[in-house]
Design a protein around this motif. Sequence first.
Motif, short mmCIF file in Angstrom:
data_model
loop_
_atom_site.label_atom_id
_atom_site.label_comp_id
_atom_site.label_asym_id
_atom_site.label_seq_id
_atom_site.Cartn_x
_atom_site.Cartn_y
_atom_site.Cartn_z
N ARG A 262 91.65 14.92 -22.72
CA ARG A 262 90.93 14.41 -23.88
C ARG A 262 91.84 14.24 -25.09
O ARG A 262 92.68 15.12 -25.36
N ILE A 263 91.63 13.16 -25.82
CA ILE A 263 92.40 12.90 -27.04
C ILE A 263 91.41 12.76 -28.20
O ILE A 263 90.42 12.04 -28.09
N LYS A 264 91.69 13.46 -29.30
CA LYS A 264 90.82 13.33 -30.47
C LYS A 264 91.34 12.25 -31.41
O LYS A 264 90.58 11.52 -32.03
N ALA A 265 92.65 12.21 -31.52
CA ALA A 265 93.27 11.29 -32.48
C ALA A 265 94.74 11.16 -32.15
O ALA A 265 95.25 11.84 -31.25
N MET A 266 95.43 10.25 -32.84
CA MET A 266 96.87 10.14 -32.67
C MET A 266 97.50 9.71 -33.98
O MET A 266 96.81 9.18 -34.86
N THR A 267 98.79 9.98 -34.10
CA THR A 267 99.51 9.51 -35.28
C THR A 267 100.60 8.56 -34.80
O THR A 267 101.38 8.89 -33.90
N LEU A 268 100.61 7.37 -35.39
CA LEU A 268 101.62 6.37 -35.04
C LEU A 268 102.74 6.41 -36.05
O LEU A 268 102.55 6.16 -37.24
N GLU A 269 103.93 6.75 -35.54
CA GLU A 269 105.13 6.74 -36.37
C GLU A 269 105.86 5.42 -36.10
O GLU A 269 105.77 4.88 -35.00
N HIS A 270 106.52 4.87 -37.09
CA HIS A 270 107.30 3.66 -36.82
C HIS A 270 108.58 3.66 -37.65
O HIS A 270 108.86 4.63 -38.36
N TYR A 271 109.36 2.64 -37.48
CA TYR A 271 110.69 2.54 -38.10
C TYR A 271 110.62 1.40 -39.12
O TYR A 271 110.87 0.24 -38.77
#
Lengths: 152, 152, 83, 83
Positions: A44-53
């Motif tokens: 199960r996944i509640k949320a995610m954080t997208l990091e970028h360059y």
Amino acid sequence: MIRVQSEDFDLAAEVAAMSGGNLAIGGVCAFVGLVRDFADDDSRIKAMTLEHYPGMTEKALAGIEKEANQRWPLEASLIIHRYGRLEAGDRIVLVAAASAHRSAAFDACRFLIDWLKTEAPFWKLEEAASGTRWVEAKGSDGEVAGRWSRKE
Amino acid sequence: MIRVQSEDFDLAAEVAAMSGGNLAIGGVCAFVGLVRDFADDDSRIKAMTLEHYPGMTEKALAGIEKEANQRWPLEASLIIHRYGRLEAGDRIVLVAAASAHRSAAFDACRFLIDWLKTEAPFWKLEEAASGTRWVEAKGSDGEVAGRWSRKE
Amino acid sequence: MKLVFFAWLREKAGTAEVEVSPPDTVSDVGSLIEWLKEQGGGYGEAFADLSVVRVAVNQEHVKLDHPVKAGDEVAFFPPITGG
Amino acid sequence: MKLVFFAWLREKAGTAEVEVSPPDTVSDVGSLIEWLKEQGGGYGEAFADLSVVRVAVNQEHVKLDHPVKAGDEVAFFPPITGG
């Protein structure tokens, strides 16, 4: 057009802004990627954080869009990619391509998302009940993008 | 879901209604067909009137949607087709498919529009400066739909 | 030369961005990584498995044999997972 | 038997919808078309080139050898051009 932003987007408004007024357009193909509530291993996944360059992201997206426009006769194209924290059900990415003919619109749209997945520098940190975890790249993404490689 | 209507539709609202709340969806592919201002022979088009076969249209669209859901693991699908008089730039049709994976969403969306173009009983009457004219079917539509034929 | 790190490479290296002045023997990405591992800190752990390390020089994807020089921006990150 | 016509077939046939009672010799779509041509009116022109005529019986696409019977809804139309 390309955009990298933390805010959400409105699909209809974006497609209208991209294609509005161009009466040569016969079809628009759009793809929206969403945060699912499960990981590749089914946890199960509640949320995610997208990091970028920052900087390279814009450069990579502009390059992908340019390549699509060189390969297909597009009237308009669009890439919007979000970053930051997103919850399950949230929109992550929108790619769209407009052409006089539906075949070019479909092919270009798929090219945009396939290439974005191997070229644009984004990384997902998933939040599960057990803690956070960096998502591992799928070998299949590289294979899929490889299908588009030019035969020199 | 399928709908046959004279009214316009809002892309974002339709896709949200179709996919909203289903956290298993990882991607939605949507295709919107628009009235171009030129015919296949490059003459100018001001507007067109879409005639259809009430009853059979709904039956055909429901059959196409069912077939797509049997072929791909879809979480949701949608076909909206308009009829009546439409002007250049107006939306004609929306097909969309949502799945956990983008590949199924793309393939199913393309199947929906390809099959719709050879199975759903709609006919276009174009209005040019020189008068009205029934659009002739393109042989290529039949070939494209043929690609999807099951090998028995 | 500016080094930038992303995702778990940033966490393992213990830094997001650092200015370095490697010796002249560091001529390409591969020799830069070897030199960084010798500097200690989190670099040893960050570069333990190069099969999961990707590199960009001046914001373009490159391979380990790509040259590096003073003034370059060299980025290290895992295989990307956007979209 | 109910016949319905669409697009230019409707215009050439001069009718959108008509009830007919063909003789028993009319057993399939092909013989129905031949019988209609004999009835005169616009049918001769409508069915002059069968390569551009498509048929549905009870709202399903069929070929010319598909059987027809009393109570059927038979539709004639050009190749479709929607989407």
